[in-house]
Scaffold this active site. Structure first.
Site: not given
Length: 281
Positions: A64, A210-211
């Site tokens: 990241y 997950p959203l």
């Protein structure tokens, strides 16, 4: 597929108790998960607010930024609050914004581990996850430096990402696995058997992305259930995952303090069995 009652915490590795609603830090980078985050002061504020709100499980990765995200977490939160578990990942090479290439070269993996230790300012990585299995490198070679790091006390627990049951079983012949992080949400359900497998084996399942609120066919039903709970669609998506299985740990990410507060409230939403089934349980 069976559901479980929502439990607020989970014991990672059967030992370390963490809140099941954690935080994923991937969004705190530049566009395409590349470079430094645009508003660093805001990112630091979001990380501090997450911990203040009860988050004690944060997910990051060497890739990241690359590297910027781990440094940001240390700058925001070190010295770490007692009980805060920081999970990181290694094994993904970056070619630029949006560019990801699995790299299972042992030298690269060792460099990832040593770099993460320094950037996170820790002596031991709580949970180190192999970001991807590199099909070009035998997995036992890829994991050799991981085994060494575990034996040296530099890594406490090991997890995998985007793997099948067969791959988990293959890796478990090399070293114990405590978690699996695969793409799973209301709309992406191909890892159902893997969730049940990890539950039976005492491993955590950490769905990434997950959203996502599922297919258009569910939109009306989700909105209706959200209205009943005075909740947002995103909160219902998270509540559904929490009910799906008690070994699921959530790491929703956001760069917004408002959305962070919203996500945290999902832990208090208890869907009924009927509501769970209506959403395709």
């Amino acid at each position: 597929m069976t559901t479980t009652n929502t439990h607020a915490t989970y014991k990672l590795g059967g030992e370390v108790e963490i809140n099941r609603l954690g935080y994923g830090a991937m969004q705190l980078t530049g566009p395409g998960v590349w470079g430094e985050v645009n508003d660093r002061d805001n990112a630091i504020e979001v990380l501090k607010a997450a911990v203040a709100a009860g988050v004690n499980f944060i997910d990051t990765a060497e890739a990241y930024g690359p590297k910027f995200n781990e440094t940001l977490i240390a700058d925001a939160l070190h010295p770490y609050k007692k009980g805060l578990v920081i999970a990181t990942k290694g094994g993904f090479g970056r070619t630029g914004p949006g560019g990801w290439i699995p790299n299972g070269d042992p030298a690269f993996i060792k460099e990832n581990i040593e770099g993460s230790l320094k950037r996170l300012k820790v002596d031991t990585i709580d949970l180190w996850q192999l970001h991807r299995i590199d099909p070009q490198v035998p997995v036992e070679k890829t994991l050799a430096p991981v085994v060494e790091a575990v034996q040296a006390g530099k890594i406490r627990y090991v997890g995998l990402s985007e793997v099948s049951i067969e791959q988990v079983e293959e890796v478990e012949k090399i070293l114990p696995i405590v978690s699996v992080q695969n793409l799973y949400n209301l709309g992406e359900r191909r890892w159902e058997e893997l969730i049940d497998y990890t539950y039976e084996k005492g491993m955590a399942f950490i769905p990434w992305y997950p959203l996502a609120s599922g297919p258009d066919a569910l939109a009306e039903m989700i909105s209706s259930i959200a209205a009943k709970h005075k909740a947002t669609v995103a909160q219902i998506a998270l509540a559904w995952l929490l009910k799906r299985s008690s070994n699921i740990l959530l790491i929703p990410g956001t760069s917004s303090l408002t959305h962070l507060t919203e996500n945290m409230k999902a832990a208090s939403i208890e869907l009924t069995d009927e509501e769970f089934e209506q959403l395709g349980g």
